[in-house]
Design an enzyme around this catalytic site. Sequence first.
Site, PDB file in Angstrom:
ATOM      1  N   ASN A 136       0.829  -1.212   0.000  1.00 57.89           N
ATOM      2  CA  ASN A 136       0.000   0.000   0.000  1.00 57.89           C
ATOM      3  C   ASN A 136       0.863   1.261   0.000  1.00 57.89           C
ATOM      4  O   ASN A 136       0.378   2.356   0.223  1.00 57.89           O
ATOM      5  CB  ASN A 136      -0.942   0.003   1.219  1.00 57.89           C
ATOM      6  N   HIS A 138       3.371   1.868   2.115  1.00 56.62           N
ATOM      7  CA  HIS A 138       3.895   2.302   3.410  1.00 56.62           C
ATOM      8  C   HIS A 138       5.420   2.176   3.467  1.00 56.62           C
ATOM      9  O   HIS A 138       6.013   1.324   2.800  1.00 56.62           O
ATOM     10  CB  HIS A 138       3.196   1.603   4.590  1.00 56.62           C
ATOM     11  N   GLU A 143       1.428   4.304   7.429  1.00 52.25           N
ATOM     12  CA  GLU A 143       0.375   3.845   6.531  1.00 52.25           C
ATOM     13  C   GLU A 143      -0.186   5.029   5.742  1.00 52.25           C
ATOM     14  O   GLU A 143       0.059   6.192   6.110  1.00 52.25           O
ATOM     15  CB  GLU A 143      -0.739   3.185   7.360  1.00 52.25           C
TER      16      GLU A 143
HETATM   17  C1  F6R Z   1       9.841  -3.169   8.279  1.00 53.53           C
HETATM   18  C2  F6R Z   1       9.055  -2.071   7.710  1.00 53.53           C
HETATM   19  C3  F6R Z   1       8.075  -2.286   6.624  1.00 53.53           C
HETATM   20  C4  F6R Z   1       8.535  -3.273   5.543  1.00 53.53           C
HETATM   21  C5  F6R Z   1       7.464  -3.446   4.472  1.00 53.53           C
HETATM   22  C6  F6R Z   1       7.873  -4.479   3.421  1.00 53.53           C
HETATM   23  O1  F6R Z   1      10.700  -2.706   9.297  1.00 53.53           O
HETATM   24  O2  F6R Z   1       9.191  -1.000   8.183  1.00 53.53           O
HETATM   25  O3  F6R Z   1       7.798  -1.041   6.018  1.00 53.53           O
HETATM   26  O4  F6R Z   1       9.724  -2.801   4.973  1.00 53.53           O
HETATM   27  O5  F6R Z   1       6.270  -3.841   5.073  1.00 53.53           O
HETATM   28  O6  F6R Z   1       7.945  -5.731   4.035  1.00 53.53           O
HETATM   29  P1  F6R Z   1       8.497  -7.005   3.245  1.00 53.53           P
HETATM   30  O7  F6R Z   1       9.959  -6.770   3.048  1.00 53.53           O
HETATM   31  O8  F6R Z   1       8.228  -8.161   4.177  1.00 53.53           O
HETATM   32  O9  F6R Z   1       7.737  -7.076   1.969  1.00 53.53           O
END
Ligand code: F6R
Length: 241
Positions: A136, A138, A143
Amino acid sequence: MNIIEFADKDQLGKAAAAFIARTIESKTDAVLGLATGGTPIDTYKELIQLHQTEQLSFKQARTVNLDEYVGIDPNHENSYMTYMKRHLFDHIDLPSDQYFLPNGAASHLEEECLRYDQLIEDLGGIDLQLLGIGQNGHIGFNEPGTPFDSKTHVVQLDEHTRQANARYFSSIDEVPTHAITMGIASILSSKKILLLASGKSKADVIQYLERTEIHPDFPASALKLHEDVTIFIDREAGSLR
Ligand code: F6R
């Protein structure tokens, strides 16, 4: 934003580790901002490899993580502290009093957020912030809708984010509902930013990030306000560009 595409996630991990290694080699006491999630695991593996085979040392480095779940102890198996120990800290020479994460088990969360911002300031700011990206848009746990001037704060996790993270828990009910995250302003005050994205599931978000205007509904678009952002993607994440 400088976007560089690699053949696959292994190449991406190697390149990201080399990028981070260059930062520590040019400034041994650099402050690294670190991320958790699936994406940086290969990068951390490569950093461990560079430590073991190329004498890359973290002895003087300091690290601050982006975020931590609220309501679980740092020693909990699914805390981000445990993740960082498992995937990086336990395998390198970074002293344990030189790595920091927000404490999601703190009894006064607002105070904990202020303490974390102060800590980052006292360390002299972040030299290189590593980021992943949510489907999304983030970054950290900022968010959609998070104001760009936000510093470290408590967030209610989006249902989409809880579903995405449920893979690490035995059921969705166990995924915490809240987290402490560095804010978008905290991220943007880093001197350099490296965002990683790999796999087909990130193709939409990478396409959107490249094309979108800067808007709080898509938190990663804030990175367009920063003058030193590098984005490493693999071919799958770049497949819709
Ligand atoms: C983790 C964080 C999140 C992840 C994001 C992607 O510390 O801050 O923003 O970087 O959710 O997560 P993955 O790498 O599991 O797709």
